[in-house]
Design an enzyme around this catalytic site. Structure first.
Site, PDB file in Angstrom:
ATOM      1  N   GLU A 109      14.665   0.224  11.600  1.00 34.19           N
ATOM      2  CA  GLU A 109      13.738  -0.902  11.531  1.00 34.19           C
ATOM      3  C   GLU A 109      14.375  -1.981  10.630  1.00 34.19           C
ATOM      4  O   GLU A 109      14.831  -1.677   9.535  1.00 34.19           O
ATOM      5  CB  GLU A 109      12.445  -0.387  10.899  1.00 34.19           C
ATOM      6  CG  GLU A 109      11.259  -1.245  11.164  1.00 34.19           C
ATOM      7  CD  GLU A 109       9.983  -0.636  10.590  1.00 34.19           C
ATOM      8  OE1 GLU A 109      10.038   0.038   9.552  1.00 34.19           O
ATOM      9  OE2 GLU A 109       8.931  -0.878  11.194  1.00 34.19           O
TER      10      GLU A 109
ATOM     11  N   CYS B 257       5.098  -4.143  12.537  1.00 28.08           N
ATOM     12  CA  CYS B 257       5.564  -2.785  12.836  1.00 28.08           C
ATOM     13  C   CYS B 257       5.780  -2.566  14.328  1.00 28.08           C
ATOM     14  O   CYS B 257       6.617  -1.781  14.727  1.00 28.08           O
ATOM     15  CB  CYS B 257       4.558  -1.783  12.302  1.00 28.08           C
ATOM     16  SG  CYS B 257       2.882  -2.202  12.796  1.00 28.08           S
TER      17      CYS B 257
ATOM     18  N   VAL C 250      -0.083   4.868  -8.661  1.00 33.46           N
ATOM     19  CA  VAL C 250      -1.451   4.889  -8.099  1.00 33.46           C
ATOM     20  C   VAL C 250      -1.492   5.621  -6.753  1.00 33.46           C
ATOM     21  O   VAL C 250      -2.342   6.493  -6.534  1.00 33.46           O
ATOM     22  CB  VAL C 250      -1.995   3.446  -7.959  1.00 33.46           C
ATOM     23  CG1 VAL C 250      -3.356   3.455  -7.296  1.00 33.46           C
ATOM     24  CG2 VAL C 250      -2.085   2.788  -9.324  1.00 33.46           C
ATOM     25  N   GLY C 251      -0.571   5.288  -5.851  1.00 41.00           N
ATOM     26  CA  GLY C 251      -0.587   5.889  -4.508  1.00 41.00           C
ATOM     27  C   GLY C 251      -0.449   7.402  -4.577  1.00 41.00           C
ATOM     28  O   GLY C 251      -1.222   8.147  -3.958  1.00 41.00           O
TER      29      GLY C 251
ATOM     30  N   LYS D 292      -5.953   1.178  -2.306  1.00 42.45           N
ATOM     31  CA  LYS D 292      -4.796   0.675  -3.051  1.00 42.45           C
ATOM     32  C   LYS D 292      -3.990  -0.192  -2.095  1.00 42.45           C
ATOM     33  O   LYS D 292      -3.262   0.318  -1.239  1.00 42.45           O
ATOM     34  CB  LYS D 292      -3.902   1.808  -3.572  1.00 42.45           C
ATOM     35  CG  LYS D 292      -2.851   1.260  -4.551  1.00 42.45           C
ATOM     36  CD  LYS D 292      -1.550   2.027  -4.575  1.00 42.45           C
ATOM     37  CE  LYS D 292      -0.587   1.645  -3.514  1.00 42.45           C
ATOM     38  NZ  LYS D 292      -0.063   0.257  -3.582  1.00 42.45           N
TER      39      LYS D 292
ATOM     40  N   GLY E 120      -1.909  -1.458  -7.769  1.00 35.87           N
ATOM     41  CA  GLY E 120      -0.793  -0.746  -8.394  1.00 35.87           C
ATOM     42  C   GLY E 120       0.259  -0.365  -7.381  1.00 35.87           C
ATOM     43  O   GLY E 120       0.164  -0.722  -6.199  1.00 35.87           O
ATOM     44  N   ASP E 121       1.271   0.368  -7.847  1.00 37.57           N
ATOM     45  CA  ASP E 121       2.366   0.710  -6.932  1.00 37.57           C
ATOM     46  C   ASP E 121       2.173   2.100  -6.330  1.00 37.57           C
ATOM     47  O   ASP E 121       1.226   2.824  -6.653  1.00 37.57           O
ATOM     48  CB  ASP E 121       3.728   0.563  -7.631  1.00 37.57           C
ATOM     49  CG  ASP E 121       3.890   1.518  -8.798  1.00 37.57           C
ATOM     50  OD1 ASP E 121       3.168   2.526  -8.844  1.00 37.57           O
ATOM     51  OD2 ASP E 121       4.744   1.256  -9.669  1.00 37.57           O
ATOM     52  N   GLY E 122       3.094   2.444  -5.450  1.00 38.30           N
ATOM     53  CA  GLY E 122       2.963   3.701  -4.720  1.00 38.30           C
ATOM     54  C   GLY E 122       3.233   4.917  -5.575  1.00 38.30           C
ATOM     55  O   GLY E 122       2.540   5.932  -5.482  1.00 38.30           O
TER      56      GLY E 122
ATOM     57  N   GLU F 184       0.084   5.397   9.885  1.00 39.20           N
ATOM     58  CA  GLU F 184       0.571   4.343  10.787  1.00 39.20           C
ATOM     59  C   GLU F 184       1.893   3.868  10.200  1.00 39.20           C
ATOM     60  O   GLU F 184       1.902   3.214   9.157  1.00 39.20           O
ATOM     61  CB  GLU F 184      -0.416   3.164  10.837  1.00 39.20           C
ATOM     62  CG  GLU F 184      -1.792   3.521  11.330  1.00 39.20           C
ATOM     63  CD  GLU F 184      -1.828   3.898  12.799  1.00 39.20           C
ATOM     64  OE1 GLU F 184      -0.849   3.631  13.511  1.00 39.20           O
ATOM     65  OE2 GLU F 184      -2.838   4.486  13.206  1.00 39.20           O
TER      66      GLU F 184
HETATM   67  P1  NAD Z   1       5.930   0.825   2.012  1.00 45.42           P
HETATM   68  O1  NAD Z   1       5.868   2.158   2.641  1.00 45.42           O
HETATM   69  O2  NAD Z   1       7.002   0.542   1.054  1.00 45.42           O
HETATM   70  O3  NAD Z   1       4.567   0.509   1.240  1.00 45.42           O
HETATM   71  C1  NAD Z   1       3.311   0.613   1.871  1.00 45.42           C
HETATM   72  C2  NAD Z   1       2.279   1.016   0.857  1.00 45.42           C
HETATM   73  O4  NAD Z   1       2.567   2.329   0.416  1.00 45.42           O
HETATM   74  C3  NAD Z   1       2.242   0.151  -0.386  1.00 45.42           C
HETATM   75  O5  NAD Z   1       0.901   0.004  -0.792  1.00 45.42           O
HETATM   76  C4  NAD Z   1       3.038   0.970  -1.399  1.00 45.42           C
HETATM   77  O6  NAD Z   1       2.672   0.700  -2.733  1.00 45.42           O
HETATM   78  C5  NAD Z   1       2.628   2.373  -0.987  1.00 45.42           C
HETATM   79  N1  NAD Z   1       3.557   3.442  -1.329  1.00 45.42           N
HETATM   80  C6  NAD Z   1       4.922   3.380  -1.387  1.00 45.42           C
HETATM   81  N2  NAD Z   1       5.422   4.591  -1.718  1.00 45.42           N
HETATM   82  C7  NAD Z   1       4.360   5.434  -1.871  1.00 45.42           C
HETATM   83  C8  NAD Z   1       4.225   6.813  -2.225  1.00 45.42           C
HETATM   84  N3  NAD Z   1       5.291   7.576  -2.477  1.00 45.42           N
HETATM   85  N4  NAD Z   1       2.988   7.341  -2.295  1.00 45.42           N
HETATM   86  C9  NAD Z   1       1.893   6.590  -2.033  1.00 45.42           C
HETATM   87  N5  NAD Z   1       1.960   5.276  -1.711  1.00 45.42           N
HETATM   88  C10 NAD Z   1       3.183   4.698  -1.615  1.00 45.42           C
HETATM   89  O7  NAD Z   1       5.902  -0.204   3.224  1.00 45.42           O
HETATM   90  P2  NAD Z   1       5.883  -1.783   3.165  1.00 45.42           P
HETATM   91  O8  NAD Z   1       7.276  -2.234   2.868  1.00 45.42           O
HETATM   92  O9  NAD Z   1       4.769  -2.273   2.315  1.00 45.42           O
HETATM   93  O10 NAD Z   1       5.482  -2.121   4.674  1.00 45.42           O
HETATM   94  C11 NAD Z   1       6.390  -2.176   5.692  1.00 45.42           C
HETATM   95  C12 NAD Z   1       6.353  -0.902   6.501  1.00 45.42           C
HETATM   96  O11 NAD Z   1       5.028  -0.689   6.998  1.00 45.42           O
HETATM   97  C13 NAD Z   1       7.220  -0.981   7.721  1.00 45.42           C
HETATM   98  O12 NAD Z   1       7.919   0.226   7.865  1.00 45.42           O
HETATM   99  C14 NAD Z   1       6.225  -1.150   8.868  1.00 45.42           C
HETATM  100  O13 NAD Z   1       6.679  -0.719  10.104  1.00 45.42           O
HETATM  101  C15 NAD Z   1       5.072  -0.373   8.378  1.00 45.42           C
HETATM  102  N6  NAD Z   1       3.823  -0.794   9.036  1.00 45.42           N
HETATM  103  C16 NAD Z   1       3.280   0.010   9.983  1.00 45.42           C
HETATM  104  C17 NAD Z   1       2.128  -0.373  10.642  1.00 45.42           C
HETATM  105  C18 NAD Z   1       1.504   0.494  11.674  1.00 45.42           C
HETATM  106  O14 NAD Z   1       0.329   0.318  11.960  1.00 45.42           O
HETATM  107  N7  NAD Z   1       2.201   1.444  12.240  1.00 45.42           N
HETATM  108  C19 NAD Z   1       1.537  -1.590  10.334  1.00 45.42           C
HETATM  109  C20 NAD Z   1       2.111  -2.394   9.368  1.00 45.42           C
HETATM  110  C21 NAD Z   1       3.274  -1.965   8.710  1.00 45.42           C
END
Ligand code: NAD
Length: 474
Positions: free
Chosen positions: A380, A280, A207-208, A171, A202-204, A246
């Protein structure tokens, strides 16, 4: 773009069960560039069932068979390289030159890193006590990725699943579905058996979460915010899944007076602004030895002001917009917080750069005289915003560096190799970059503390997808 309204399940592009859709926007033009289908629990069930069925035979394939498939994946990835680069440039605003050199390049670089690691990994070994140890694929894996480095994250999860004999459901971020769709087409072209790889957009929340709770998924690998990582861990707890995370970062960059200041400070500022600050592990807290503080501020300001903001469709080394209005608003709010907290705005600030009325462009911004307790030093920001904090001694610098809930990366600038080793050993972070040392494909990537657990890439990235079985012969 036809496949954006479909999901890739069981080796076919299928009509979603859910009827929900979402527009895909270009952040530079604010124009809609597509419509993506948004799945639901029933779509997840269907994809997991396909992955579960495929696991029966794919888990029994030999290393040689899987290496041959990875070679085909390499060919198929190279054939669609430009499509991947263009897709990420359009959907999240990565300037096209950088999108090719880094964003799309990650699909190839990580794949090569995993091919090398798979060749070397021992799937069967005899222990000194005579027992035999087997490393076997863990099962069906649920993979959830963010929008900021779309292909980097997808490759870091999908490739090790395929390499180890696991099957998976991906996803991707709902904000970057086009590159994920192309990657599914690449896997299809490589000739993977039906059901080994499945894509549900889809969204978190729907689907997540359905994936994290699913009884037939044995492992969740997630990259994204600490907030979502924590939610996934809770969702996965009832079915006792393996969860690798991550997450976010607020990485310190320790600048000692004995480094090549001009070169190292300019390089550091450029690294923060790269990908418009949406990385990140960006070195977002610049900790500076007080004796060279004013000199460093001068170099940092000059560097930030020399960074061009521009159209991501054009070639060049400029930075693009933030990925969406949501991110633009978040970054503006954080800049306002810095001003309200009394930090000194050295350059940049609120609003869009001159001449950029359309698109989610933002000014490269630096705050000086920041205290580590301020919100802009602890949270962040995920935009082109650097905070500068002075320190008085090596001990003081280490204490400030570690004073954060995160521990993804740390950066160190010093002309003294003994100090480099000494300080690196005390920094609580998954990677320490010394005097501009960059990440190499095949090395582990991941964080300490609230930056996550597990390591992606190369050998360690494969191990996350493997179970261990011991054979005791009579
Ligand atoms: P986000 O957490 O909002 O979303 C990431 C993914 O998680 C998306 O696919 C989203 O749909 C899904 N998601 C959101 N809530 C969920 C839930 N409750 N259950 C399951 N899935 C869910 O993050 P973002 O805004 O897309 O990305 C930015 C963040 O990602 C920053 O905090 C950044 O530091 C982090 N990041 C970390 C790394 C790393 O390797 N450590 C790399 C890239 C980005």
């Amino acid at each position: 773009m036809e496949n954006l309204k479909k999901f890739y399940i069981g080796g076919e592009w299928v009509e979603p069960i859910s009827t929900a859709t979402m527009p895909v926007m270009n952040p530079a033009t604010e124009q809609q560039i597509g419509t993506v289908a948004m799945g639901n629990q029933a779509d997840v069930d269907r994809a997991v069932a396909a992955a579960k069925a495929a696991f029966e035979s794919f888990s029994q394939t030999s290393k040689a068979e899987r290496l041959a498939l990875l070679d085909r994946l390499m060919e198929a990835t190279k054939a669609r390289f430009e499509d991947l680069a263009q897709a990420m440039s359009a959907e999240m605003g990565a300037p096209i030159t950088m999108s090719r050199e880094a964003q799309a390049d990650a699909a190839i670089g990580h794949l090569q890193g995993f091919i090398d690691a798979l060749q070397e990994i021992k799937q069967r070994e005899t222990l000194s006590n005579g027992d035999t140890l087997l490393r076997e694929p863990i099962g069906v894996c649920g993979l959830i990725t963010p929008w900021n480095w779309p292909m980097n994250q997808i490759a870091l999860k999908v490739v090790p699943a395929l390499a180890t004999g696991c099957t998976c459901v991906l996803k991707p971020s709902e904000h970057t579905p086009i590159s994920a769709m192309i990657y599914a087409e690449i896997i299809d072209a490589a000739g993977y058996p039906a059901g080994v790889f499945n894509l549900v957009q889809g969204d978190g929340v729907s689907v997540g979460s359905a994936m994290s709770r699913h009884a037939d998924i044995q492992m969740m690998s997630f990259t994204g915010s600490t907030r979502a990582g924590s939610a996934i861990t809770k969702d996965a707890a009832d079915t006792v899944k393996r969860v690798t995370l991550e997450l976010g970062g607020k990485s310190p960059n320790l600048v000692f007076a004995d480094c090549d200041l001009e070169e190292r400070v300019a390089g550091s500022v450029q690294e923060v602004m790269y990908n418009t600050g949406q990385s990140c592990d960006a070195p977002t807290r610049l900790l500076v030895e007080r004796s060279v503080y004013d000199q460093v501020l001068d170099i940092a300001k000059r560097t930030a002001e020399s960074i061009q903001v521009g159209n991501p469709a054009e070639e060049g080394d400029h930075i693009g917009p933030l990925f969406d209005r949501i991110q633009y608003d978040r970054v503006q709010e954080k800049i306002q917080t810095g001003i309200d907290e009394g930090a000194r705005l050295l350059t940049g600030g609120l609003g869009k750069p001159e001449g950029f009325d359309t698109g989610w462009f933002c000014k490269p911004t630096i705050f000086a005289d920041v205290h580590n307790a301020m919100a802009i030093a602890q949270e962040e920001i995920f935009g082109p915003v650097l905070v500068v904090i002075p320190f008085d001694s090596e001990e003081d610098a280490i204490e400030i560096a570690n004073d954060t809930p995160y521990g993804l990366a740390a950066y160190l600038q010093t002309g003294n190799p003994e100090r480099a080793e000494r300080v690196a050993a005390r920094l609580r972070a998954g990677a320490v970059h010394i005097n501009g040392g960059g990440f190499n494909y095949g090395s582990p990537f991941g964080g300490y503390k609230q930056s996550g657990n597990g390591r992606e890439g190369g050998h360690m990235g494969l191990e996350d997808y493997l179970e261990v079985k011991t054979l005791h012969f009579g």
